[in-house]
Design a protein around this motif. Sequence first.
Motif, PDB file in Angstrom:
ATOM      1  N   UNK A   8       0.834  -1.208   0.000  1.00 20.30           N
ATOM      2  CA  UNK A   8       0.000   0.000   0.000  1.00 20.30           C
ATOM      3  C   UNK A   8       0.866   1.255   0.000  1.00 20.30           C
ATOM      4  N   UNK A   9       1.955   1.245   0.763  1.00 18.81           N
ATOM      5  CA  UNK A   9       2.866   2.389   0.776  1.00 18.81           C
ATOM      6  C   UNK A   9       3.502   2.602  -0.592  1.00 18.81           C
ATOM      7  N   UNK A  10       3.959   1.516  -1.224  1.00 19.92           N
ATOM      8  CA  UNK A  10       4.575   1.638  -2.550  1.00 19.92           C
ATOM      9  C   UNK A  10       3.573   2.218  -3.547  1.00 19.92           C
ATOM     10  N   UNK A  11       2.321   1.763  -3.470  1.00 19.16           N
ATOM     11  CA  UNK A  11       1.301   2.298  -4.380  1.00 19.16           C
ATOM     12  C   UNK A  11       1.095   3.791  -4.151  1.00 19.16           C
ATOM     13  N   UNK A  14       3.805   5.855  -5.692  1.00 14.32           N
ATOM     14  CA  UNK A  14       3.720   6.047  -7.141  1.00 14.32           C
ATOM     15  C   UNK A  14       2.674   7.091  -7.511  1.00 14.32           C
ATOM     16  N   UNK A  15       1.726   7.330  -6.631  1.00 15.68           N
ATOM     17  CA  UNK A  15       0.681   8.337  -6.897  1.00 15.68           C
ATOM     18  C   UNK A  15       1.158   9.764  -6.627  1.00 15.68           C
ATOM     19  N   UNK A  21       6.279  16.697  -0.792  1.00 12.91           N
ATOM     20  CA  UNK A  21       6.814  16.516   0.565  1.00 12.91           C
ATOM     21  C   UNK A  21       6.359  15.177   1.133  1.00 12.91           C
ATOM     22  N   UNK A  22       5.144  14.770   0.773  1.00 11.05           N
ATOM     23  CA  UNK A  22       4.617  13.477   1.238  1.00 11.05           C
ATOM     24  C   UNK A  22       5.460  12.331   0.683  1.00 11.05           C
TER      25      UNK A  22
END
Length: 103
Positions: A8-11, A14-15, A21-22
């Motif tokens: 979920x973090x990797x997805x 990519x967004x 900054x996020x």
Amino acid sequence: MTPRQRIALRREMTRQKSDSAMLAQLQRVVSVRRDRDVRGDGMCSIPCPIGINTGALIKEFRARENSPAAEWVALRLAQHWKAVEPLARLSLWGAHAFSSVLE
């Protein structure tokens, strides 16, 4: 972190826009967590119902962090391990003996 949380973090990464900054914060969190929590042995694929091997992905990420010089040194050490191992053992023995003298 669980494998699902890492995915979920990797997805989410990519967004994000490249100057976000996020994204920078997520990269720091993932880097610290990955180094601390994730093994590169692939054992996670055994209990995984669909056989996802996050270990292979982690190995790839860790390989990207090494410089060509570090890769060259590691390869030479591996190729000459028969000579390197006794030297390493002797060095460790010497360090242990020296630290015993200082106590």
